[in-house]
Scaffold this motif. Structure first.
Motif, PDB file in Angstrom:
ATOM      1  N   ASN B  59       0.880  -1.482   0.001  1.00 24.68           N
ATOM      2  CA  ASN B  59      -0.243  -0.073  -0.174  1.00 24.68           C
ATOM      3  C   ASN B  59       0.927   0.819  -0.379  1.00 24.68           C
ATOM      4  OD1 ASN B  59      -3.220  -0.785   0.229  1.00 24.68           O
ATOM      5  ND2 ASN B  59      -2.365  -1.988   1.279  1.00 24.68           N
ATOM      6  N   ALA B  60       2.237   1.672   0.308  1.00 25.98           N
ATOM      7  CA  ALA B  60       2.735   2.328   0.885  1.00 25.98           C
ATOM      8  C   ALA B  60       3.357   2.643  -1.190  1.00 25.98           C
ATOM      9  CB  ALA B  60       3.904   1.745   1.737  1.00 25.98           C
ATOM     10  N   ILE B  61       3.343   1.797  -1.709  1.00 25.85           N
ATOM     11  CA  ILE B  61       4.016   1.881  -2.940  1.00 25.85           C
ATOM     12  C   ILE B  61       2.988   2.778  -4.150  1.00 25.85           C
ATOM     13  CG2 ILE B  61       4.468   0.250  -5.607  1.00 25.85           C
ATOM     14  CD1 ILE B  61       5.955  -1.394  -2.886  1.00 25.85           C
ATOM     15  N   ARG B  62       1.821   1.853  -3.078  1.00 22.22           N
ATOM     16  CA  ARG B  62       0.742   2.051  -4.243  1.00 22.22           C
ATOM     17  C   ARG B  62       0.494   3.397  -4.284  1.00 22.22           C
ATOM     18  NH1 ARG B  62      -3.602  -1.906  -2.109  1.00 22.22           N
ATOM     19  NH2 ARG B  62      -5.684  -1.025  -3.823  1.00 22.22           N
ATOM     20  N   TYR B  63       0.507   4.119  -3.277  1.00 23.10           N
ATOM     21  CA  TYR B  63       0.559   5.474  -2.639  1.00 23.10           C
ATOM     22  C   TYR B  63       1.391   6.014  -3.238  1.00 23.10           C
ATOM     23  CZ  TYR B  63       0.947  10.061  -0.675  1.00 23.10           C
ATOM     24  OH  TYR B  63       1.084  11.327  -0.575  1.00 23.10           O
ATOM     25  N   LEU B  64       2.505   6.090  -3.031  1.00 25.94           N
ATOM     26  CA  LEU B  64       3.340   6.549  -4.016  1.00 25.94           C
ATOM     27  C   LEU B  64       3.279   6.755  -6.034  1.00 25.94           C
ATOM     28  CD1 LEU B  64       7.066   5.493  -2.161  1.00 25.94           C
ATOM     29  CD2 LEU B  64       6.058   7.865  -1.714  1.00 25.94           C
ATOM     30  N   ARG B  65       2.580   5.728  -5.832  1.00 24.50           N
ATOM     31  CA  ARG B  65       2.580   5.494  -7.870  1.00 24.50           C
ATOM     32  C   ARG B  65       0.941   6.580  -8.062  1.00 24.50           C
ATOM     33  NH1 ARG B  65       3.809   1.234 -11.134  1.00 24.50           N
ATOM     34  NH2 ARG B  65       1.970   1.666 -11.876  1.00 24.50           N
ATOM     35  N   THR B  66       0.480   6.667  -7.014  1.00 25.15           N
ATOM     36  CA  THR B  66      -1.115   7.185  -7.315  1.00 25.15           C
ATOM     37  C   THR B  66      -1.505   8.739  -6.780  1.00 25.15           C
ATOM     38  OG1 THR B  66      -2.461   6.317  -5.964  1.00 25.15           O
ATOM     39  CG2 THR B  66      -2.302   5.499  -7.901  1.00 25.15           C
ATOM     40  N   PHE B  67      -0.553   9.215  -5.212  1.00 21.38           N
ATOM     41  CA  PHE B  67      -0.811   9.940  -4.113  1.00 21.38           C
ATOM     42  C   PHE B  67      -2.211  10.090  -4.132  1.00 21.38           C
ATOM     43  CE2 PHE B  67       3.495  11.231  -6.474  1.00 21.38           C
ATOM     44  CZ  PHE B  67       4.096  11.094  -5.365  1.00 21.38           C
ATOM     45  N   ASP B  68      -2.614   8.670  -3.657  1.00 19.94           N
ATOM     46  CA  ASP B  68      -4.538   8.696  -3.075  1.00 19.94           C
ATOM     47  C   ASP B  68      -4.478   8.727  -1.780  1.00 19.94           C
ATOM     48  OD1 ASP B  68      -6.350   8.038  -2.484  1.00 19.94           O
ATOM     49  OD2 ASP B  68      -7.154   7.129  -3.827  1.00 19.94           O
ATOM     50  N   LEU B  69      -4.688   9.771  -0.942  1.00 22.89           N
ATOM     51  CA  LEU B  69      -4.116   9.460   0.910  1.00 22.89           C
ATOM     52  C   LEU B  69      -4.717   8.118   0.974  1.00 22.89           C
ATOM     53  CD1 LEU B  69      -4.309  13.252   1.218  1.00 22.89           C
ATOM     54  CD2 LEU B  69      -2.122  11.509   1.880  1.00 22.89           C
ATOM     55  N   LYS B  70      -5.560   7.583   1.089  1.00 24.08           N
ATOM     56  CA  LYS B  70      -6.306   6.877   1.147  1.00 24.08           C
ATOM     57  C   LYS B  70      -5.447   5.461   1.004  1.00 24.08           C
ATOM     58  CE  LYS B  70      -8.827   3.978  -1.848  1.00 24.08           C
ATOM     59  NZ  LYS B  70      -9.226   3.588  -3.136  1.00 24.08           N
ATOM     60  N   TYR B  71      -3.979   5.421  -0.050  1.00 26.93           N
ATOM     61  CA  TYR B  71      -3.476   4.116   0.217  1.00 26.93           C
ATOM     62  C   TYR B  71      -2.439   4.643   1.967  1.00 26.93           C
ATOM     63  CZ  TYR B  71      -5.414   2.678  -3.760  1.00 26.93           C
ATOM     64  OH  TYR B  71      -5.799   2.081  -5.424  1.00 26.93           O
ATOM     65  N   ASP B  72      -2.115   5.770   2.124  1.00 23.57           N
ATOM     66  CA  ASP B  72      -1.154   6.323   3.257  1.00 23.57           C
ATOM     67  C   ASP B  72      -2.416   5.263   4.269  1.00 23.57           C
ATOM     68  OD1 ASP B  72       0.976   7.165   4.515  1.00 23.57           O
ATOM     69  OD2 ASP B  72      -0.461   8.899   4.868  1.00 23.57           O
ATOM     70  N   ILE B  73      -2.970   5.226   4.787  1.00 20.45           N
ATOM     71  CA  ILE B  73      -3.790   5.512   5.543  1.00 20.45           C
ATOM     72  C   ILE B  73      -4.191   3.497   6.185  1.00 20.45           C
ATOM     73  CG2 ILE B  73      -6.292   4.621   7.200  1.00 20.45           C
ATOM     74  CD1 ILE B  73      -6.719   7.816   5.250  1.00 20.45           C
ATOM     75  N   TYR B  74      -4.070   3.540   4.681  1.00 20.31           N
ATOM     76  CA  TYR B  74      -3.984   1.656   4.608  1.00 20.31           C
ATOM     77  C   TYR B  74      -2.574   1.054   4.930  1.00 20.31           C
ATOM     78  CZ  TYR B  74      -8.701   1.097   1.334  1.00 20.31           C
ATOM     79  OH  TYR B  74      -8.918   1.303   0.419  1.00 20.31           O
ATOM     80  N   ALA B  75      -1.678   1.821   4.384  1.00 18.45           N
ATOM     81  CA  ALA B  75      -0.352   1.581   4.926  1.00 18.45           C
ATOM     82  C   ALA B  75       0.025   1.138   6.318  1.00 18.45           C
ATOM     83  CB  ALA B  75       0.555   2.175   4.187  1.00 18.45           C
ATOM     84  N   ARG B  76      -1.085   2.705   6.762  1.00 22.56           N
ATOM     85  CA  ARG B  76      -0.270   2.686   8.573  1.00 22.56           C
ATOM     86  C   ARG B  76      -1.122   1.995   9.399  1.00 22.56           C
ATOM     87  NH1 ARG B  76      -1.889   4.614  13.507  1.00 22.56           N
ATOM     88  NH2 ARG B  76      -0.125   6.124  14.590  1.00 22.56           N
ATOM     89  N   GLN B  77      -2.498   1.327   9.202  1.00 18.23           N
ATOM     90  CA  GLN B  77      -2.787   1.011   9.460  1.00 18.23           C
ATOM     91  C   GLN B  77      -2.586  -0.328   9.715  1.00 18.23           C
ATOM     92  OE1 GLN B  77      -4.914   2.711  12.181  1.00 18.23           O
ATOM     93  NE2 GLN B  77      -4.697   3.821  10.779  1.00 18.23           N
ATOM     94  N   PHE B  78      -1.997  -1.281   8.434  1.00 20.36           N
ATOM     95  CA  PHE B  78      -1.426  -2.476   8.919  1.00 20.36           C
ATOM     96  C   PHE B  78      -0.355  -2.670   9.472  1.00 20.36           C
ATOM     97  CE2 PHE B  78      -4.495  -3.149   4.748  1.00 20.36           C
ATOM     98  CZ  PHE B  78      -5.283  -4.783   5.401  1.00 20.36           C
ATOM     99  N   ALA B  79       0.432  -1.162   9.338  1.00 21.60           N
ATOM    100  CA  ALA B  79       1.521  -2.228  10.058  1.00 21.60           C
ATOM    101  C   ALA B  79       1.152  -2.330  11.293  1.00 21.60           C
ATOM    102  CB  ALA B  79       3.011  -0.771   9.576  1.00 21.60           C
ATOM    103  N   VAL B  80       0.258  -1.004  11.731  1.00 21.82           N
ATOM    104  CA  VAL B  80      -0.003  -0.591  13.501  1.00 21.82           C
ATOM    105  C   VAL B  80      -0.604  -2.599  14.006  1.00 21.82           C
ATOM    106  CG1 VAL B  80      -1.273  -0.436  14.866  1.00 21.82           C
ATOM    107  CG2 VAL B  80      -0.552   1.423  13.497  1.00 21.82           C
TER     108      VAL B  80
END
Lengths: 70, 232
Positions: B59-80
């Motif tokens: 999801n971190a990679i998906r964020y960097l490809r699209t700059f959609d903030l949704k994926y950043d939230i996904y990445a953080r919650q999966f990490a937690v």
């Protein structure tokens, strides 16, 4: 409402377990005392798990409701 | 995320693990005895952590490809949630090893100081600390876009750090933990009994699905929060 009736159903299930335990030679009582009483541990673990999963289900429902309202 | 069939599958598999895991017979080995049943719980925590961290990195990679903030939230919650499973794995491992590696009642066992120096323990601690740093880094930046960008890049590096710290270095050094210099513990066909696999594999899938379920709940709350903030 539905959840309350399901919880009530669980409660009644446990009342019947209590009644079965009164019967010394009953099926449940002898099962729980067999095999080094490992079944007692299984029952405890499953109850904890059921509690946690029920909590997750309720959270899921609450969030779904919030999503609908917005 | 909103379908329920996989949640039910996860619940059924975990319930199966907790019943069959206690009731089925296990091979009795010296020092391990019945504690080998921990394979269905302790090892599965680490499997779930690894899978959750992998989804986080994707999801971190998906964020960097699209700059959609949704994926950043996904990445953080999966990490937690991955970190929570990691802590559970560490804590359960601490209990397991204090009765198999360093039993105080058994003089032939290693002392606790030898055990605490085990490369697998240190490696796992480093891996978890790297992910703690991810949370600290992400939550210390106020600007939303900057935060998402910096933390996504760090997430990929954190994932890359996982491999040397928990997979490679413990394999190179002598370790009390299974899977030192001789392959993959538990997955090796000669390592565990066939009957244990019947519980072990469903257990991995079950615990992972429960982890993913918890994560989706956290994601949904955070998406709602985001929506509320943007509508103000």
């Amino acid at each position: 409402m539905k959840i309350k009736s399901i919880l009530l159903l669980f409660l009644f299930c446990f009342i019947s377990i209590n009644l079965l335990a009164q019967d010394e030679n009953g099926g449940m009582a002898s099962l729980m005392r067999s095999n080094g009483r490992i079944y007692v541990v299984v029952a405890v673990v499953l109850l904890i798990l059921a509690g946690l999963i029920l909590y997750l289900v309720r959270l899921d429902k609450k969030i779904s409701k919030l999503e609908k309202d917005n | 995320m909103y379908k329920s069939w996989w949640k039910i599958t996860g619940v059924v598999l975990v319930i199966y693990t907790c019943t069959a895991g206690f009731l089925l017979d296990v091979p009795q080995l010296p020092a391990l005895g019945e504690t080998i049943r921990n394979l269905y719980f302790h090892v599965c925590m680490w499997f779930a952590m690894m899978i959750l961290f992998s989804i986080s990195m994707v999801n971190a990679i998906r964020y960097l490809r699209t700059f959609d903030l949704k994926y950043d939230i996904y990445a953080r919650q999966f990490a937690v949630v991955g970190i929570i499973f990691g802590i559970l794995g560490y804590a359960t491992g601490a209990i397991w090893m204090s009765f198999t590696w360093a039993d105080p009642n058994n003089p032939t066992f290693d002392s606790f100081s030898t055990v605490a120096r085990d490369p697998k323990l240190i490696g796992a601690a480093i891996a978890l600390l790297v992910y703690f740093a991810y949370l600290v880094l992400r939550d210390s930046v106020n600007d939303m876009d900057k935060r998402a960008r910096i933390s996504s890049v760090y997430n990929i590096f954190a994932y890359a750090m996982l491999f040397p710290s928990i997979w490679i270095i413990p394999r190179l050094l002598p370790s009390l933990h299974p899977g030192g210099e001789n392959g993959n513990p538990a997955l090796d066909t000669k390592d565990i009994d066939g009957s244990m696999r019947m519980v072990f594999y469903p257990a991995i899938i079950g615990w992972t699905l429960i982890g993913v379920w918890i994560t989706t709940l956290k994601i949904r709350i955070n998406l709602l929060k985001e929506k509320k903030l943007s509508s103000l």
